[in-house]
Design a protein around this motif. Structure first.
Motif, PDB file in Angstrom:
ATOM      1  N   ILE A   1       0.843  -1.189   0.000  1.00 12.56           N
ATOM      2  CA  ILE A   1       0.000   0.000   0.000  1.00 12.56           C
ATOM      3  C   ILE A   1       0.880   1.242   0.000  1.00 12.56           C
ATOM      4  O   ILE A   1       1.777   1.370   0.834  1.00 12.56           O
ATOM      5  CB  ILE A   1      -0.918   0.003   1.225  1.00 12.56           C
TER       6      ILE A   1
ATOM      7  N   LEU B   1       9.398  -4.005   6.671  1.00 11.78           N
ATOM      8  CA  LEU B   1       8.027  -3.745   7.118  1.00 11.78           C
ATOM      9  C   LEU B   1       7.006  -4.349   6.181  1.00 11.78           C
ATOM     10  O   LEU B   1       7.275  -4.619   5.020  1.00 11.78           O
ATOM     11  CB  LEU B   1       7.775  -2.237   7.179  1.00 11.78           C
ATOM     12  N   LYS B   2       5.798  -4.522   6.705  1.00 14.05           N
ATOM     13  CA  LYS B   2       4.700  -5.038   5.896  1.00 14.05           C
ATOM     14  C   LYS B   2       3.458  -4.198   6.140  1.00 14.05           C
ATOM     15  O   LYS B   2       3.361  -3.471   7.112  1.00 14.05           O
ATOM     16  CB  LYS B   2       4.404  -6.483   6.268  1.00 14.05           C
ATOM     17  N   HIS B   3       2.496  -4.391   5.238  1.00 14.57           N
ATOM     18  CA  HIS B   3       1.139  -3.887   5.384  1.00 14.57           C
ATOM     19  C   HIS B   3       1.038  -2.471   5.924  1.00 14.57           C
ATOM     20  O   HIS B   3       1.523  -1.531   5.326  1.00 14.57           O
ATOM     21  CB  HIS B   3       0.335  -4.840   6.265  1.00 14.57           C
ATOM     22  N   LEU B   4       0.427  -2.356   7.097  1.00  9.65           N
ATOM     23  CA  LEU B   4       0.082  -1.062   7.650  1.00  9.65           C
ATOM     24  C   LEU B   4       1.315  -0.205   7.905  1.00  9.65           C
ATOM     25  O   LEU B   4       1.327   0.992   7.616  1.00  9.65           O
ATOM     26  CB  LEU B   4      -0.690  -1.274   8.947  1.00  9.65           C
ATOM     27  N   TYR B   5       2.375  -0.832   8.443  1.00  3.38           N
ATOM     28  CA  TYR B   5       3.581  -0.081   8.762  1.00  3.38           C
ATOM     29  C   TYR B   5       4.166   0.544   7.506  1.00  3.38           C
ATOM     30  O   TYR B   5       4.614   1.687   7.514  1.00  3.38           O
ATOM     31  CB  TYR B   5       4.598  -0.993   9.423  1.00  3.38           C
TER      32      TYR B   5
ATOM     33  N   ALA C   1       2.477   1.281   4.783  1.00  4.81           N
ATOM     34  CA  ALA C   1       1.577   2.347   4.356  1.00  4.81           C
ATOM     35  C   ALA C   1       1.906   3.634   5.102  1.00  4.81           C
ATOM     36  O   ALA C   1       1.945   4.719   4.517  1.00  4.81           O
ATOM     37  CB  ALA C   1       0.127   1.947   4.598  1.00  4.81           C
TER      38      ALA C   1
END
Lengths: 364, 297
Positions: A79, A137-141, A143
């Protein structure tokens, strides 16, 4: 068995290469060619005035940017809430050249195709740098990391005097073989330039997904551990996805700077990042034709909202500015409704229509 | 030296508001793993509801403050019920985008009211001259704001540690399947988390509105600036939100007090939280107090 080259009533692939073809039947190819022909010919038969031509140009620039966003968010599953900042990097590359060399230097007027590429190149460098946190990092972090890039970009442009503190930096008119592109031809000229760029980039991305480098993106999105086990490096794949998307965004930004004959911070704010995301979602994440439908739908919606509020304001007290209220409201409503009822976007309608006609006249 | 302490005091005031604003974000993330990008808009609507009740409906502010908490409680609960309940189990991008879309919708609704474009300020109900101790001054509004914030955060911590509902919320955040098997209704816990987050957001909005005045742009900007705070504190820790809120407030005020104007810098207070955010994400992504569950790839 003879194969019907025009109508396929089912999937009869005997090799993987057949499945990978861009056009599965000749009918697909015909439809696409007619579509392209219409795109190239309509300005000759139905010339629009400058206001509406600018809207069309805006749609096409947004298509390039959303193609980039679709690469990183749709295909690679990362994202990005900072896409407008990458577009801004491209635009400010052109603006910096204009500021250093003067706004009608020969490099800007005659060698602008090279400058567009340079804009994309700087965009991809910034993309790779911002993508670096995705090593960890992944996903929300992730973003939120892209969000912070957006905020830092806005601050840097507003702070540095080199960038005129966010005020517009002007870029001169460009030359073509027929001479300088004047005021009356400006928008129509950039329409064709952007269209050619979209076709080149679109086919480039379509072909990218036939290679291992494209498939690696999708593999990392679907399951990064499995991708790791199959010998891909998930971290570098993600950085490379960001760099690719940054390239497309940079190209879009460079075209934007030439189209508007300048670059100012007001076109590259957080709001624009969110708009690009909305376009990608409304069009359909992870689809190529979705990158075309999304910007078109959102821009036309904006235009209609503008028209409607102009019409409605005749019947309302003048103190109320209906457009400022209706624009975010309809925009948000469209995002929410699409996510709740058609998460696969407009591209899904196209897919449904196609699969319906495939077996016609039989039901299945 | 009193300049230094003045900055410390204003940093703590700003920081405690950040803590209260971040609390709502942490509550939602903790139970449902959703990052709420509409938080700033909920803060703003809380502030505007407080103002409308106080001035237009002429209710004393002591009552209208609590009334607005209750209104926003049900508002946030219905937002969860209508929009987010359907999206349980959808990919994270859908949920993030729905909250962004919600932010946009609330923006539009607020622009329909006078609050969207005009500035308002609360009527003065506390003594206007500030308290000054050894050259360091703090206004009554700020002092009361900090006290209310402390009380609210204290009661929220008590709620999570001791009450049955709070414990069930913690259980859901820990393991949804296990909590379902002991009879906790997970969707209603999500609703409750949104509702309490709305309540804390309204409190933050009321306090900010009293301290700085009501301006829609400043109020909904809080929804973005709390992200550095919650990342620094750890996305799922209430204590982290408090500590990181105060650290962030101090950093902003010190940057504004010492960096701006020197070396040709200005506006550093706006950008430093994001720079810190990037550094934190690179070296310690789970924040100061967050749970170490970042998956490395």
């Amino acid at each position: 068995m003879s194969v019907n080259r025009w109508l396929a009533t089912g999937n009869f692939f005997t090799a993987y290469q057949e499945e990978q073809r861009t056009f599965l039947t000749n009918l697909d190819r015909l439809i696409f060619s007619i579509f392209l022909l219409i795109l190239f010919m309509w300005p000759i038969f139905f010339p629009l005035n400058r206001t509406y031509m600018l809207v069309v140009d805006n749609i096409l620039v947004a298509v390039i940017a959303v193609l980039g966003l679709n690469l990183v968010t749709g295909f690679a599953g990362l994202i990005s809430i900072g896409h407008a900042a990458f577009v801004g990097v491209g635009a400010y590359t052109i603006a910096s050249f204009s500021r250093v060399l003067g706004d009608s230097h020969i490099l800007l007027t005659h060698f602008w195709p090279i400058l567009i590429l340079i804009g994309g190149f700087f965009g991809s460098i910034m993309g790779a740098i911002v993508g670096l946190p995705s090593l960890r990092l992944k996903h929300l972090y992730l973003a939120i990391a892209t969000l912070s890039f957006q905020m830092i970009f806005e601050w840097a442009i507003k702070f540095l005097t080199f960038f005129n503190q966010g005020q517009t930096i002007s870029v001169g008119r460009v030359m073509w073989f027929t001479g300088e592109i004047g005021r009356e031809n400006h928008y129509i000229f950039w329409y064709y330039v952007t269209l050619v760029l979209i076709i080149l980039l679109g086919f480039g991305i379509r072909n990218l997904f036939k290679t291992r480098y494209g498939r690696a993106l999708v593999a990392v999105r679907d399951n990064d551990r499995a991708a790791d086990a199959m010998g891909m490096h998930p971290g570098f794949t993600k950085v490379y996805a960001f760099a690719l998307s940054g390239f497309l965004a940079g190209v879009a930004g460079a075209v934007h700077a030439f189209l508007y004959k300048g670059a100012g911070i007001e076109s590259f704010t957080l709001h624009h990042s969110i708009t690009y995301l909305a376009m990608a979602i409304v069009g359909g994440l992870g689809t190529l034709n979705g990158s075309f439908w999304g910007p078109t739908a959102i821009q036309i919606l904006n235009l209609q909202v503008e028209k409607f509020s102009e019409y409605a304001s005749n019947y309302l007290p003048s103190a109320m500015n209906l457009a400022t209220a209706l624009r975010p409201f309809t925009f948000g409503l469209v995002i929410v409704l699409f996510l709740m009822f058609e998460p696969r976007g407009i591209a899904n309608w196209w897919r449904i229509a196609k699969s319906y006609t495939k077996t016609w006249p039989f039901r299945y | 030296m009193s300049y230094f302490f003045q900055i410390v005091v204003s940093g703590i005031v700003v920081g405690s508001i950040y803590a209260l604003a971040a609390l709502g974000l942490v509550l939602i993330y903790k139970s449902s793993r959703v990052a709420n990008f509409a938080h700033g808009q909920i803060i703003a609507s809380g502030a505007f509801i407080t103002y409308a009740l106080t001035v237009w409906a002429a209710i004393p502010i002591y009552i209208s403050f609590f009334a607005s908490l209750i209104v926003t409680f049900f508002l946030a609960w219905s937002v969860e019920r209508i929009f987010l309940r359907r999206l349980i189990g959808e990919p994270i991008i859908s949920v993030i985008m729905v909250t962004i879309g919600l932010a946009s919708i609330i923006d539009g609704l607020i622009y329909l009211t006078p609050f969207g474009t005009k500035n308002f300020s609360f009527p003065q109900f506390l003594p206007s001259e500030p308290i000054a101790i050894a050259g360091v001054s703090i206004s009554w509004t700020q002092l009361v704001g900090v006290i209310i914030t402390t009380l609210l955060i204290g009661s929220f911590s008590w709620f999570f540690k001791k009450s049955t509902v709070g414990i069930s919320m913690r259980a859901v955040s820990d393991d949804q399947f296990a909590s379902m098997s002991v009879g906790i209704s997970v969707p209603s816990v999500f609703g409750l988390a949104w509702a309490t987050a709305g309540l804390s957001a309204a409190a933050a909005g009321g306090i900010i509105g009293n301290i700085t005045g009501l301006n829609f742009d400043t109020l909904h900007a809080f929804g973005i600036v709390v992200f550095p705070v919650v990342i620094l504190g750890g996305l799922d820790s209430i204590l982290g939100a408090v500590v990181a809120g105060i650290i962030m407030g101090l950093i902003q005020q010190f940057a504004g007090g010492y960096l701006d104007g020197n070396w040709g810098l200005n506006g550093t207070g706006e950008v430093l939280p994001y720079v810190i955010l990037l550094i934190i994400l690179l070296i310690k992504p789970h924040g100061l107090f967050g749970i170490h569950e970042i998956e490395r790839v």
